[in-house]
Design an enzyme around this catalytic site. Structure first.
Site, PDB file in Angstrom:
ATOM      1  N   ASN A 195      28.840 -46.748   8.872  1.00 26.12           N
ATOM      2  CA  ASN A 195      28.122 -48.010   8.724  1.00 26.12           C
ATOM      3  C   ASN A 195      26.975 -48.020   9.730  1.00 26.12           C
ATOM      4  OD1 ASN A 195      29.125 -48.938  11.276  1.00 26.12           O
ATOM      5  ND2 ASN A 195      30.991 -49.682  10.269  1.00 26.12           N
ATOM      6  N   MET A 196      26.150 -49.048   9.682  1.00 27.91           N
ATOM      7  CA  MET A 196      24.953 -49.059  10.519  1.00 27.91           C
ATOM      8  C   MET A 196      25.301 -49.062  12.005  1.00 27.91           C
ATOM      9  SD  MET A 196      21.771 -48.801  10.051  1.00 27.91           S
ATOM     10  CE  MET A 196      20.344 -48.779  11.122  1.00 27.91           C
ATOM     11  N   SER A 197      26.340 -49.777  12.372  1.00 27.78           N
ATOM     12  CA  SER A 197      26.740 -49.817  13.783  1.00 27.78           C
ATOM     13  C   SER A 197      27.192 -48.446  14.262  1.00 27.78           C
ATOM     14  CB  SER A 197      27.867 -50.841  13.979  1.00 27.78           C
ATOM     15  OG  SER A 197      27.419 -52.143  13.677  1.00 27.78           O
ATOM     16  N   GLU A 198      27.960 -47.760  13.430  1.00 32.91           N
ATOM     17  CA  GLU A 198      28.432 -46.421  13.795  1.00 32.91           C
ATOM     18  C   GLU A 198      27.269 -45.444  13.900  1.00 32.91           C
ATOM     19  OE1 GLU A 198      32.871 -46.664  11.712  1.00 32.91           O
ATOM     20  OE2 GLU A 198      31.116 -46.083  10.530  1.00 32.91           O
ATOM     21  N   ASP A 264      36.657 -47.866   2.599  1.00 36.52           N
ATOM     22  CA  ASP A 264      37.608 -47.020   1.871  1.00 36.52           C
ATOM     23  C   ASP A 264      37.234 -46.946   0.396  1.00 36.52           C
ATOM     24  OD1 ASP A 264      39.049 -46.867   4.258  1.00 36.52           O
ATOM     25  OD2 ASP A 264      40.312 -48.578   3.726  1.00 36.52           O
TER      26      ASP A 264
END
Length: 479
Positions: A195-198, A264
């Protein structure tokens, strides 16, 4: 055009990763405790749902696909409940039981459609001997088309480098939902779905799209990745590939109810589609549609084929510009339709005096794919190519006539002697020329082939050409 969904019943995926049990306690809340200022929830229903890597497998099974799940669990009631539920859903499983650890469980207390609290029961499987896990993977991996790795940083995938090495040996695509800041361990994977944060935790804060693209390509090059699919919440998803422009998939949910397990679902649908031979663009499009459906549900959920189809067909009718476009807009609209899994056909020429030969040729070209791009030499380019007396019709008129043809989706001009730069920017699925061209001599042909496209030479009407028409007119004037 209606999007045709693949036959998910034939999908074939091996899932390995952190297995969890998502337990939900549902109840009513009508009072505050006398012991402490907290709500009292009177539990009236308990639901157990496979989570983590097990939810990836559940999503594939919900599509009707063939799937096997491998991972670590404890020797306890939670593991037994997982086995029972997975068996009911026709999911094959191989659990390596570790008696020193509990099965990871996340307990959520729900009331009035709100999550009151989450309690985690876990002990990470770090430093657990993974020999048995690796032996099971080696046995079953060759039987599957795609490997999906679900990493929640709970220890199951501490041996991920070895797993990737084995999958690459068997030439099996590796889709990973990553966790943490050590992406080096995923080196050699096919696709990562952070995701963008990761993503920003790895590359740093990205203030604009240009920086996202630059750092994504640096990351892919550094870790030998084919692609990154970045999930971006209400901004949808972005597919980035090393040698191609990014593809943007807009968010498809009308209302976000619960994002639990959405990642998922993305990995499950993406893996299932790729296992059927769908290209990366269409597979991501389907995964995005699935995510749009699952976030409208409460709790850890799955999607089925009918739900994906419902989102896909509505998305398909989104209007996009056609006709005469500049290069910037062309790249954008191509990105949009590629995200739908559509094939791009591209041809080029002067198209000075439009005639029967042009029309029949363009009709045949359109049959090769879904969208047809016609790149037209500018007036300056035409003069350099054909001589000072050409073109007969100026660029604006030539492009206007072409844009009026039903088989032509986009018309774009180029000022260079040839359209090689434009071809590289678009990277068409089919590059088409008419006449007696040799495939090896077509401008951009080698580059398109190198990027996985096709180069086609279509039969051209021998008695039809702008030059011959002009010559005939000149002869008639003399006579």
């Amino acid at each position: 055009m209606t999007v045709i969904l693949p036959d998910f019943l034939k999908s074939n995926v091996l899932v390995v990763g952190d297995i969890m049990l998502d337990r939900y306690w549902y109840g009513s809340t009508n009072k505050i405790s006398f012991e402490s200022p907290v709500p009292v929830v009177e539990i009236n229903n308990v639901i157990d749902i496979p989570g983590g890597a097990a939810n990836v497998a559940m999503n594939i099974a919900s599509l009707g696909g063939r799937v096997r799940l491998i991972g670590l669990v404890g020797v306890d009631d939670a593991a037994q409940r997982l086995k029972k539920r997975l068996t009911e859903c026709k999911i094959k499983w191989n659990f390596i039981s570790v008696d020193t650890h509990p099965t990871i469980m996340k307990l959520r207390v729900m009331s009035r459609n709100q999550q009151m609290i989450r309690l985690d029961f876990e002990k990470k499987f770090n430093n657990v001997n993974t020999d048995q896990l690796m032996n099971v993977i080696k046995v079953y991996l060759p039987q599957y088309k795609v490997l999906a790795l679900s990493d929640y940083a709970k220890g199951t995938l501490d041996c991920v480098e070895e797993i990737i090495k084995i999958a690459r040996f068997f030439k099996i695509p590796i889709i990973i939902d990553p966790k943490g800041v050590q992406f080096s361990k995923y080196k050699g994977a096919t696709i990562l779905t952070p995701n963008m944060s990761e993503f920003e935790a790895i590359v740093g804060f990205c203030s604009n799209e240009e920086i996202i693209i630059k750092r994504a390509k640096e990351l892919m090059n550094e870790y030998d990745l084919l692609a990154l699919l970045i999930t971006r919440s209400d901004q949808g998803m972005t597919l980035l590939q090393r040698s191609l422009d990014p593809l943007y998939f807009s968010a498809q949910s009308k209302e976000v109810y619960d994002v639990t397990g959405a990642g998922d679902t993305v990995v499950g649908v993406l893996s299932a589609a790729l296992s059927l031979g769908e290209n990366l663009e269409k597979s991501c499009f389907l995964a995005n549609a699935a995510a749009g459906s699952v976030v409208e549900k409460s709790g850890t959920s799955t999607v089925n084929v009918a739900e994906i189809n419902n989102v896909v067909q509505k998305y398909e009718y989104t209007k996009i510009p056609t006709g005469i476009v500049d290069r910037g807009l062309l790249k954008y609209v191509v990105s949009v339709v590629r995200g739908r899994g559509e094939k791009i056909v591209m041809t080029n020429g002067v198209f000075d005096i439009l005639h029967y030969g042009h029309i029949s040729y363009l009709m045949d070209a359109k049959k090769l794919g879904h969208r047809l791009i016609v790149a037209v030499n500018s007036d300056k380019s035409t003069r350099r190519l054909k001589g000072k007396h050409r073109p007969i019709n100026v660029l604006e008129r030539r492009m206007f006539v072409l844009s009026a043809l039903s088989m032509v989706d986009w018309v774009v001009s180029f000022d260079e002697d040839n359209p090689i730069q434009l071809i590289l920017e678009i990277s068409p699925d089919f590059l088409v020329k008419g006449g007696d061209y040799n495939v090896n001599n077509i401008v951009g042909g080698k580059e398109v082939l190198r990027q996985g496209g096709q180069v086609c030479v279509l039969k051209f009407q021998e008695d039809c050409s702008s030059s011959s028409i002009i010559d005939t007119m000149e002869i008639n004037e003399i006579n």
